[in-house]
Design an enzyme around this catalytic site. Structure first.
Site, PDB file in Angstrom:
ATOM      1  N   CYS A   1       7.073  37.524   7.804  1.00  0.00           N
ATOM      2  CA  CYS A   1       7.510  38.825   8.293  1.00  0.00           C
ATOM      3  C   CYS A   1       8.261  39.471   7.136  1.00  0.00           C
ATOM      4  O   CYS A   1       9.212  38.900   6.617  1.00  0.00           O
ATOM      5  CB  CYS A   1       8.436  38.631   9.497  1.00  0.00           C
TER       6      CYS A   1
ATOM      7  N   LYS B   1      -6.256  -8.222  -2.100  1.00  0.00           N
ATOM      8  CA  LYS B   1      -7.382  -8.157  -3.046  1.00  0.00           C
ATOM      9  C   LYS B   1      -7.656  -9.537  -3.629  1.00  0.00           C
ATOM     10  O   LYS B   1      -6.714 -10.279  -3.921  1.00  0.00           O
ATOM     11  CB  LYS B   1      -7.043  -7.237  -4.227  1.00  0.00           C
TER      12      LYS B   1
ATOM     13  N   LYS C   1       0.872  -1.169   0.000  1.00  0.00           N
ATOM     14  CA  LYS C   1       0.000   0.000   0.000  1.00  0.00           C
ATOM     15  C   LYS C   1       0.914   1.225   0.000  1.00  0.00           C
ATOM     16  O   LYS C   1       1.571   1.526   1.001  1.00  0.00           O
ATOM     17  CB  LYS C   1      -0.900  -0.008   1.235  1.00  0.00           C
TER      18      LYS C   1
HETATM   19  S1  IVH Z   1      -6.414  -0.940  -4.653  1.00  0.00           S
HETATM   20  C1  IVH Z   1     -11.177   0.625  -4.244  1.00  0.00           C
HETATM   21  N1  IVH Z   1      -3.838  -1.019  -4.266  1.00  0.00           N
HETATM   22  O1  IVH Z   1      -5.109   3.309  -0.760  1.00  0.00           O
HETATM   23  C2  IVH Z   1      -9.787   1.000  -4.191  1.00  0.00           C
HETATM   24  N2  IVH Z   1      -5.001   0.893  -3.479  1.00  0.00           N
HETATM   25  O2  IVH Z   1      -6.793   3.613   1.581  1.00  0.00           O
HETATM   26  C3  IVH Z   1      -8.918  -0.134  -4.610  1.00  0.00           C
HETATM   27  N3  IVH Z   1      -3.564   2.553  -2.410  1.00  0.00           N
HETATM   28  O3  IVH Z   1      -7.890   4.611  -2.443  1.00  0.00           O
HETATM   29  C4  IVH Z   1      -7.567   0.303  -4.389  1.00  0.00           C
HETATM   30  N4  IVH Z   1      -1.681   1.478  -2.669  1.00  0.00           N
HETATM   31  O4  IVH Z   1      -5.536   5.190  -3.361  1.00  0.00           O
HETATM   32  C5  IVH Z   1      -4.961  -0.316  -4.087  1.00  0.00           C
HETATM   33  N5  IVH Z   1      -1.564  -1.263  -4.003  1.00  0.00           N
HETATM   34  C6  IVH Z   1      -2.660  -0.545  -3.841  1.00  0.00           C
HETATM   35  C7  IVH Z   1      -2.645   0.708  -3.202  1.00  0.00           C
HETATM   36  C8  IVH Z   1      -3.851   1.401  -3.028  1.00  0.00           C
HETATM   37  C9  IVH Z   1      -2.239   2.565  -2.204  1.00  0.00           C
HETATM   38  C10 IVH Z   1      -4.507   3.625  -1.989  1.00  0.00           C
HETATM   39  C11 IVH Z   1      -5.647   3.866  -2.950  1.00  0.00           C
HETATM   40  C12 IVH Z   1      -6.882   3.710  -2.104  1.00  0.00           C
HETATM   41  C13 IVH Z   1      -6.356   3.942  -0.732  1.00  0.00           C
HETATM   42  C14 IVH Z   1      -7.268   3.336   0.307  1.00  0.00           C
END
Ligand code: IVH
Length: 667
Positions: free
Chosen positions: A425, A289, A114
């Site tokens: 300032c 996922k 993430k």
């Molecule tokens: S999948 C429905 N994969 O984390 C959204 N998101 O906290 C499916 N994010 O909105 C997202 N890394 O912007 C996915 N490897 C990753 C990710 C990721 C970061 C973000 C994304 C999401 C948010 C949620």
């Protein structure tokens, strides 16, 4: 050449450039040196100048284009840009798995890092990037196409002729590497601007800028991760889609894997818990996922998030403490920064007693008050910061710190510039600013006056012995010997160091002035283009801003500086003292060297190692001792060593001493 012929050539060069960008930014396997790449790019620029009607928005030359915007247009997301449910324990992950398996018993999970960045959506039509937007509230976001185009790992044109990737939307995460973040904050500190709290805020702030030229300098990057509505049968699972996307020119998160069971997922999360700190970008968790798209359809979404995915967030390094005061510190450009004083607390390796609150919006957003109990965190193992207030612990004794209206040091009125969150300032004689400027002037990277650190600056300004740069050069033995802890030897050493600094080249002097936005690189470019301060001081805005590598912010700052009579007088006094205000060196900074990294190997005929190193750095380049993919040139003399072989295997450009001479003095 006819227009039809030119069109063909232009299209061919664009294709080549796109491929080289892909090799460099996505695969990390460049086959051209930067020099060759620049030549190819220049060819395209030349052709496009000759045939301006052939310029298309997807041309690689159009990444940084257009006038600054006044505001962003809105974009409606369809389907909605959902967020993820967060989990913080492995038990919660197991519960997620149970929920999923009730509906889709036989699934595999794809687990991806993430990335802590900013969610964006990219739209393509006929294989061309046409629109990019922020997430906003998930329903509508801002159209930030012109800013996203500056990100080189976003293909403006899809590389493959895959029909399934013709007209589609893709979502991903824009981020700033830890290195770029540190560099940006260092530059901001040098220029007296407020600092960003973490790479995510810096990325978000950058995407909101209205001038794409500044955004381009931030060097943002992106990982794509989701096609929100895979329209074609070609996409059956995430693992397979990611492969297609990577081939098409997108940057995907490389660290991901497929797992059959939640136990294996947990093990993988555990593996990255510590290892993530070694990555070049911030990772705050893992995303789990369901891989198969049919199963995803069956699982569906809730109002806020998909049922087929969940985020596992790593616990941050945090501690709880109390804010005892909020004070305001004034930097050398007059920016006022709020700082929280706290009851000292130990947090991963050090005792923390204060923390910058960055800017006033941050205090308001987090509603931080004096006497509040707060959670502090070390973000990315860098500076500690206040994450949030524990409002349950409020007793009624908490006090909001009102915004200062006057400078805490000189008491003159504070101003807020349009588009800026910082209060400033603007009294150039404010002692805090004078001290900051003097400290910067004498610092190692500027005039390098040893012994002229914070303590000396404070003493000299408080005793009214020094108030501007020229005063430093009029300091006498008798002034200094009276100061506390100064003996005969230290006084003489300091006077000697002050005198030695007069030989610093013009570019260092210009940098030492600490003019807003003028870092050492900009100073070198300015000196190269205006080899005397008289020329620079008279240069109109347009002739400064048109220099490659110099933006409108620098040009504005320079013209403002020379509009001020006092500054002109200061320059004149420093001229009389004997500081350098002309570039006498025959080797001014050259753009072919600017920012390029050289590695030397073997013996050179006309240069010693030291001489070659000095010359490269005078010309604006760097010399490194080892070869990597980031090396731009390996300068090989006779009997080169293993660096030569390594350069060959990495495809780094190898140049001979004759090539080097030509670069130094082109005919
Ligand atoms: S999948 C429905 N994969 O984390 C959204 N998101 O906290 C499916 N994010 O909105 C997202 N890394 O912007 C996915 N490897 C990753 C990710 C990721 C970061 C973000 C994304 C999401 C948010 C949620």
């Amino acid at each position: 050449m006819t227009k039809t012929q030119a069109k063909k050539v232009i299209e061919k060069i664009r294709k080549e450039i796109n491929l080289h960008n892909y090799r460099y930014y996505i695969l990390n396997e460049p086959i051209l040196s930067d020099f060759e790449y620049d030549e190819l790019y220049q060819q395209l620029v030349d052709f496009e100048n000759q045939f301006p009607d052939l310029i298309t928005p997807d041309s690689p030359t159009q990444r940084v284009g257009g006038e600054p915007l006044k505001e962003f247009q809105s974009v409606t997301h369809s389907p909605l840009m959902l967020s993820l449910d967060n989990t913080y324990t492995y038990d919660e992950l197991k519960e997620f798995d149970t929920r999923v398996r009730k509906i889709a018993p036989k699934v595999s999970y794809i687990v991806e890092q993430k990335v802590d960045g900013v969610a964006v959506s990219l739209k393509y039509q006929d294989g061309k990037f046409i629109q990019g937007a922020t997430r906003g509230d998930g329903v509508t976001g801002d159209d930030i196409t012109i800013n996203l185009k500056t990100i080189i790992s976003i293909p403006l044109q899809i590389l493959t002729k895959d029909k399934s990737l013709n007209t589609f939307e893709i979502r991903g995460e824009v981020f700033l590497t830890k290195k770029q973040f540190a560099k940006l904050n260092q530059e901001r500190e040098e220029q007296g601007e407020s600092l960003f709290a973490n790479p995510r805020n810096a990325a978000a702030g950058s995407l909101k800028l209205l001038d794409p030229r500044i955004v381009a300098q931030r060097k943002l990057d992106i990982f794509v991760h989701t096609i929100p509505r895979p329209l074609s049968q070609a996409f059956t699972s995430d693992s397979q889609t990611l492969k297609i996307l990577q081939k098409a020119g997108f940057k995907i998160i490389l660290h991901s894997d497929l797992f059959e069971s939640i136990e294996q997922v947990i093990e993988y999360c555990e593996q990255w818990k510590e290892a993530r700190h070694k990555l070049p970008y911030e990772v705050d968790g893992m995303v789990i996922k369901v891989d198969d798209y049919q199963a995803r359809l069956k699982l569906g979404d809730t109002q806020k998030s998909p049922r087929w995915a969940v985020a596992y967030k790593y616990p941050p390094m945090q501690a709880t403490t109390k804010i005892t005061n909020i004070i305001f510190s004034v930097g050398r450009t007059g920016v006022v920064t709020p700082v929280a004083k706290m009851t000292p607390v130990f947090l991963s390796g050090s005792t923390i007693s204060h923390s910058t609150l960055h800017n006033f919006d941050e205090i308001k957003r987090k509603d931080i008050r004096v006497n509040d109990t707060v959670i502090i965190e070390k973000a990315g193992e860098v500076i500690p910061q206040v994450v949030k207030v524990i409002t349950d612990k409020r007793t009624g004794k908490e006090k909001k710190q009102p915004l200062p209206t006057r400078c805490p040091v000189c008491h003159s009125k504070l101003f807020r510039e349009a588009e800026e969150v910082a209060l400033r300032c603007v009294n150039a004689s404010c002692p805090a600013q004078i001290k900051g400027r003097l400290f910067h002037f004498a610092s190692r990277s500027a005039m390098d006056i040893e012994g002229f650190g914070w303590v000396m600056v404070n003493t000299l300004v408080d005793k009214k012995l020094v108030k501007d740069f020229a005063d430093i050069y009029h300091l006498k033995y008798d002034d200094l010997i009276k100061l506390e802890r100064m003996g005969d030897k230290s006084v003489n050493n300091l006077l000697q160091a002050i005198n030695n600094s007069k030989t610093k080249p013009y570019s260092k002097v210009l940098f030492a002035f600490g003019i807003r936005h003028i870092g050492i690189h900009a100073a070198r470019l300015l000196v190269f283009n205006f080899p005397s301060i008289d020329k620079l001081s008279k240069a109109p805005f347009d002739s400064i801003s048109s220099i490659k590598g110099i933006g409108s912010a620098v040009a504005e700052s320079i013209t403002n500086f020379f509009r001020d009579k006092e500054n002109i007088e200061l320059v004149n006094r420093l001229k009389q003292i004997g500081l350098n205000f002309t570039e006498t060196s025959t080797t001014p900074v050259k753009s072919v060297f600017a920012g390029k990294t050289f590695v030397l190997t073997g013996a050179l005929k006309n240069y010693t190692r030291e001489k070659a190193t000095e010359l490269i750095s005078q010309l604006g380049g760097n010399v490194s001792s080892s070869v990597s993919k980031k090396t731009d040139y390996v300068l090989a003399g006779t009997e080169p060593g293993s660096k030569y072989t390594k350069a060959k295997s990495l495809g780094v450009k190898i140049i001979t001493e004759t090539d080097f001479d030509k670069m130094v003095k082109p005919q």
